[in-house]
Design a protein around this motif. Structure first.
Motif, PDB file in Angstrom:
ATOM      1  N   MET A  15       3.526 -20.591   7.316  1.00 51.64           N
ATOM      2  CA  MET A  15       4.213 -21.834   7.658  1.00 51.64           C
ATOM      3  C   MET A  15       5.106 -22.287   6.508  1.00 51.64           C
ATOM      4  SD  MET A  15       1.291 -24.072   9.656  1.00 51.64           S
ATOM      5  CE  MET A  15       0.154 -24.050   8.265  1.00 51.64           C
ATOM      6  N   THR A  16       6.170 -22.926   6.875  1.00 50.65           N
ATOM      7  CA  THR A  16       7.041 -23.576   5.893  1.00 50.65           C
ATOM      8  C   THR A  16       6.956 -25.080   6.099  1.00 50.65           C
ATOM      9  OG1 THR A  16       8.952 -23.412   7.373  1.00 50.65           O
ATOM     10  CG2 THR A  16       8.614 -21.603   5.819  1.00 50.65           C
ATOM     11  N   HIS A  17       7.252 -25.816   5.037  1.00 50.96           N
ATOM     12  CA  HIS A  17       7.231 -27.280   5.085  1.00 50.96           C
ATOM     13  C   HIS A  17       5.889 -27.781   5.644  1.00 50.96           C
ATOM     14  CE1 HIS A  17      11.539 -26.050   5.601  1.00 50.96           C
ATOM     15  NE2 HIS A  17      11.640 -26.861   4.551  1.00 50.96           N
ATOM     16  N   TRP A  18       4.821 -27.196   5.121  1.00 53.00           N
ATOM     17  CA  TRP A  18       3.519 -27.524   5.662  1.00 53.00           C
ATOM     18  C   TRP A  18       2.868 -28.675   4.905  1.00 53.00           C
ATOM     19  CZ3 TRP A  18      -0.519 -27.142   2.268  1.00 53.00           C
ATOM     20  CH2 TRP A  18      -0.329 -26.332   1.128  1.00 53.00           C
ATOM     21  N   ILE A  19       1.975 -29.358   5.609  1.00 48.68           N
ATOM     22  CA  ILE A  19       1.173 -30.420   5.008  1.00 48.68           C
ATOM     23  C   ILE A  19      -0.269 -30.255   5.481  1.00 48.68           C
ATOM     24  CG2 ILE A  19       3.058 -32.079   4.794  1.00 48.68           C
ATOM     25  CD1 ILE A  19       2.013 -33.448   7.315  1.00 48.68           C
ATOM     26  N   LYS A  20      -1.180 -30.724   4.669  1.00 48.10           N
ATOM     27  CA  LYS A  20      -2.594 -30.652   5.015  1.00 48.10           C
ATOM     28  C   LYS A  20      -3.091 -32.037   5.396  1.00 48.10           C
ATOM     29  CE  LYS A  20      -7.190 -29.526   3.188  1.00 48.10           C
ATOM     30  NZ  LYS A  20      -7.987 -29.160   1.987  1.00 48.10           N
ATOM     31  N   ARG A  21      -3.906 -32.073   6.455  1.00 45.30           N
ATOM     32  CA  ARG A  21      -4.539 -33.327   6.878  1.00 45.30           C
ATOM     33  C   ARG A  21      -6.061 -33.158   6.806  1.00 45.30           C
ATOM     34  NH1 ARG A  21      -0.858 -36.674   9.285  1.00 45.30           N
ATOM     35  NH2 ARG A  21       1.124 -35.733   9.963  1.00 45.30           N
ATOM     36  N   ASP A  22      -6.746 -34.198   6.362  1.00 42.69           N
ATOM     37  CA  ASP A  22      -8.206 -34.142   6.232  1.00 42.69           C
ATOM     38  C   ASP A  22      -8.937 -34.957   7.287  1.00 42.69           C
ATOM     39  OD1 ASP A  22      -8.318 -32.484   3.891  1.00 42.69           O
ATOM     40  OD2 ASP A  22      -7.538 -34.202   2.767  1.00 42.69           O
ATOM     41  N   VAL A  23      -8.242 -35.841   7.980  1.00 38.45           N
ATOM     42  CA  VAL A  23      -8.859 -36.659   9.029  1.00 38.45           C
ATOM     43  C   VAL A  23      -8.015 -36.586  10.288  1.00 38.45           C
ATOM     44  CG1 VAL A  23     -10.011 -38.255   7.435  1.00 38.45           C
ATOM     45  CG2 VAL A  23      -7.668 -38.723   8.145  1.00 38.45           C
ATOM     46  N   PRO A  24      -8.615 -36.614  11.456  1.00 44.25           N
ATOM     47  CA  PRO A  24     -10.069 -36.730  11.711  1.00 44.25           C
ATOM     48  C   PRO A  24     -10.819 -35.431  11.433  1.00 44.25           C
ATOM     49  CG  PRO A  24      -8.900 -36.424  13.762  1.00 44.25           C
ATOM     50  CD  PRO A  24      -7.845 -36.536  12.694  1.00 44.25           C
ATOM     51  N   PHE A  25     -10.082 -34.330  11.138  1.00 40.64           N
ATOM     52  CA  PHE A  25     -10.684 -33.068  10.741  1.00 40.64           C
ATOM     53  C   PHE A  25      -9.666 -32.318   9.899  1.00 40.64           C
ATOM     54  CE2 PHE A  25      -9.087 -32.861  15.111  1.00 40.64           C
ATOM     55  CZ  PHE A  25      -8.029 -31.969  14.956  1.00 40.64           C
ATOM     56  N   GLU A  26     -10.134 -31.307   9.178  1.00 46.80           N
ATOM     57  CA  GLU A  26      -9.241 -30.550   8.310  1.00 46.80           C
ATOM     58  C   GLU A  26      -8.241 -29.758   9.148  1.00 46.80           C
ATOM     59  OE1 GLU A  26     -10.151 -28.279   4.247  1.00 46.80           O
ATOM     60  OE2 GLU A  26     -10.694 -27.073   5.999  1.00 46.80           O
ATOM     61  N   ALA A  27      -6.951 -29.909   8.843  1.00 48.29           N
ATOM     62  CA  ALA A  27      -5.915 -29.232   9.619  1.00 48.29           C
ATOM     63  C   ALA A  27      -4.658 -29.086   8.776  1.00 48.29           C
ATOM     64  CB  ALA A  27      -5.603 -30.014  10.892  1.00 48.29           C
ATOM     65  N   TRP A  28      -3.826 -28.116   9.166  1.00 48.74           N
ATOM     66  CA  TRP A  28      -2.538 -27.904   8.513  1.00 48.74           C
ATOM     67  C   TRP A  28      -1.437 -28.017   9.555  1.00 48.74           C
ATOM     68  CZ3 TRP A  28      -6.990 -25.758   6.998  1.00 48.74           C
ATOM     69  CH2 TRP A  28      -7.280 -25.736   5.621  1.00 48.74           C
ATOM     70  N   GLN A  29      -0.354 -28.619   9.191  1.00 50.71           N
ATOM     71  CA  GLN A  29       0.789 -28.790  10.084  1.00 50.71           C
ATOM     72  C   GLN A  29       2.033 -28.250   9.398  1.00 50.71           C
ATOM     73  OE1 GLN A  29       1.307 -32.779  11.579  1.00 50.71           O
ATOM     74  NE2 GLN A  29       3.523 -32.511  11.815  1.00 50.71           N
ATOM     75  N   GLY A  30       2.808 -27.450  10.135  1.00 45.60           N
ATOM     76  CA  GLY A  30       4.011 -26.879   9.540  1.00 45.60           C
ATOM     77  C   GLY A  30       4.831 -26.153  10.582  1.00 45.60           C
ATOM     78  N   THR A  31       5.806 -25.414  10.103  1.00 46.55           N
ATOM     79  CA  THR A  31       6.724 -24.688  10.981  1.00 46.55           C
ATOM     80  C   THR A  31       6.452 -23.195  10.894  1.00 46.55           C
ATOM     81  OG1 THR A  31       8.423 -26.380  10.668  1.00 46.55           O
ATOM     82  CG2 THR A  31       9.140 -24.240  11.536  1.00 46.55           C
ATOM     83  N   VAL A  32       6.257 -22.542  12.044  1.00 41.92           N
ATOM     84  CA  VAL A  32       6.054 -21.100  12.136  1.00 41.92           C
ATOM     85  C   VAL A  32       7.233 -20.495  12.863  1.00 41.92           C
ATOM     86  CG1 VAL A  32       4.562 -19.257  13.022  1.00 41.92           C
ATOM     87  CG2 VAL A  32       3.541 -21.384  12.186  1.00 41.92           C
ATOM     88  N   ALA A  33       7.747 -19.398  12.352  1.00 42.77           N
ATOM     89  CA  ALA A  33       8.914 -18.745  12.961  1.00 42.77           C
ATOM     90  C   ALA A  33       8.581 -18.269  14.377  1.00 42.77           C
ATOM     91  CB  ALA A  33       9.368 -17.577  12.108  1.00 42.77           C
ATOM     92  N   ALA A  34       9.510 -18.486  15.281  1.00 36.32           N
ATOM     93  CA  ALA A  34       9.308 -18.032  16.662  1.00 36.32           C
ATOM     94  C   ALA A  34       9.131 -16.523  16.722  1.00 36.32           C
ATOM     95  CB  ALA A  34      10.486 -18.468  17.531  1.00 36.32           C
ATOM     96  N   SER A  35       9.768 -15.785  15.815  1.00 36.77           N
ATOM     97  CA  SER A  35       9.629 -14.322  15.812  1.00 36.77           C
ATOM     98  C   SER A  35       8.205 -13.911  15.480  1.00 36.77           C
ATOM     99  CB  SER A  35      10.606 -13.710  14.801  1.00 36.77           C
ATOM    100  OG  SER A  35      10.348 -14.207  13.489  1.00 36.77           O
ATOM    101  N   ASP A  36       7.519 -14.689  14.636  1.00 40.15           N
ATOM    102  CA  ASP A  36       6.123 -14.385  14.322  1.00 40.15           C
ATOM    103  C   ASP A  36       5.231 -14.596  15.545  1.00 40.15           C
ATOM    104  OD1 ASP A  36       6.863 -13.810  11.760  1.00 40.15           O
ATOM    105  OD2 ASP A  36       6.090 -15.661  10.873  1.00 40.15           O
ATOM    106  N   ILE A  37       5.464 -15.686  16.266  1.00 34.47           N
ATOM    107  CA  ILE A  37       4.675 -15.955  17.462  1.00 34.47           C
ATOM    108  C   ILE A  37       4.916 -14.873  18.506  1.00 34.47           C
ATOM    109  CG2 ILE A  37       4.284 -17.585  19.349  1.00 34.47           C
ATOM    110  CD1 ILE A  37       5.055 -19.824  17.393  1.00 34.47           C
ATOM    111  N   ALA A  38       6.161 -14.433  18.654  1.00 35.44           N
ATOM    112  CA  ALA A  38       6.467 -13.355  19.594  1.00 35.44           C
ATOM    113  C   ALA A  38       5.762 -12.069  19.190  1.00 35.44           C
ATOM    114  CB  ALA A  38       7.978 -13.139  19.662  1.00 35.44           C
TER     115      ALA A  38
END
Length: 264
Positions: free
Chosen positions: A210-233
């Motif tokens: 992921m690029t431009h990612w951030i971590k969240r600890d509440v309400p549970f541990e999670a990461w948010q960011g951008t994943v390339a569409a080519s990777d998902i494909a």
């Protein structure tokens, strides 16, 4: 109590998955139905062994000692660490009403006492090396845990007489040693769940970049960011095809697949 359909599904799986993996030379003198019923009871023993130990089908099949001179024990398994021992008594039932009667539980207890006293020569050859050697090693381990496994193709409700006999032997054996001897009941619903779990596709694990990612600890541990569409494909191209081809194997345990990232 299992439904007739659930019993039939488990029955088909046992006949399929343990064919050629369990000793059955002594069953040749029976008619077709008698031979099948006895094989199903042995296969249920193997399934119980696989359930409590997590071993593969072949190892579970080799753990079955049911037959002449089994001394009331249908299966014997020892953990890889050689400190946990499971002694199995199994009862198959075509109508899903299998249960352990008082006579059977007393035979299981008598067989346990022979194991405890290391009287391995009282058993048939299927309790030979390497099983007997591993049991012997476990008996000498201060971390020893022995579990009497009651496996029934039925609701798993024990009669008062069976429960009393089981509790008596556990209390007697554990009196001076502590919680060494225990028990476990596995029943029709457990075997049907095992079958469903066996048929479930293997989980797919991927690593997300992921690029431009951030971590969240509440309400549970999670990461948010951008994943390339080519990777998902690429995930879909690689793992969706594997999922469609996935089917349980009775000969080997599941393995994970690691694939390189596509070149960019």
């Amino acid at each position: 109590m299992a439904s007739p359909l659930q019993v039939q599904q488990v029955r088909q799986a046992l006949l399929r998955d343990y064919a050629g993996l369990i000793y059955d030379d002594d069953l040749r003198g029976y008619d077709a139905r008698g031979r099948e019923q006895r094989f199903l009871s042995r296969a249920l023993t193997a399934a119980a062994v696989r359930m409590v130990t997590g071993c593969d089908y072949e190892t579970a099949g080799r753990a079955v000692i049911d037959g002449e001179r089994d001394q009331g024990i249908d299966g014997v398994a020892v953990s890889e660490s050689s400190q946990d021992v499971w002694l199995v008594q199994a009862k198959w039932s075509d109508d899903g009403k299998g249960k352990l009667d008082t006579n059977a539980v007393h035979k299981l207890i008598a067989g346990f006492r022979l194991i405890e006293q290391r009287n391995f020569d009282r058993f048939n050859d299927r309790l030979g090396d390497p099983i007997a050697a591993r049991v012997n090693a476990a008996l000498g381990d201060a971390r020893l845990k022995i579990t009497l496994v009651i496996a029934v193709m039925g609701p798993g409700v024990l009669s008062d007489e069976v429960t009393a006999a089981r509790d008596d032997v556990c209390n007697d054996f554990n009196g001076a040693l502590g919680p060494v001897l225990g028990y476990r009941v596995v029943h029709a619903a457990d075997f049907h769940k095992q079958l469903r779990d066996d048929l479930a596709p293997e989980p797919v694990n991927v690593t997300a970049r992921m690029t431009h990612w951030i971590k969240r600890d509440v309400p549970f541990e999670a990461w948010q960011g951008t994943v390339a569409a080519s990777d998902i494909a690429w995930w879909y191209a690689v793992y969706e095809s594997r999922r469609r081809r996935c089917s349980p194997s009775r000969r080997t345990s599941g393995t994970s697949t690691t694939a390189p990232w596509p070149r960019t």
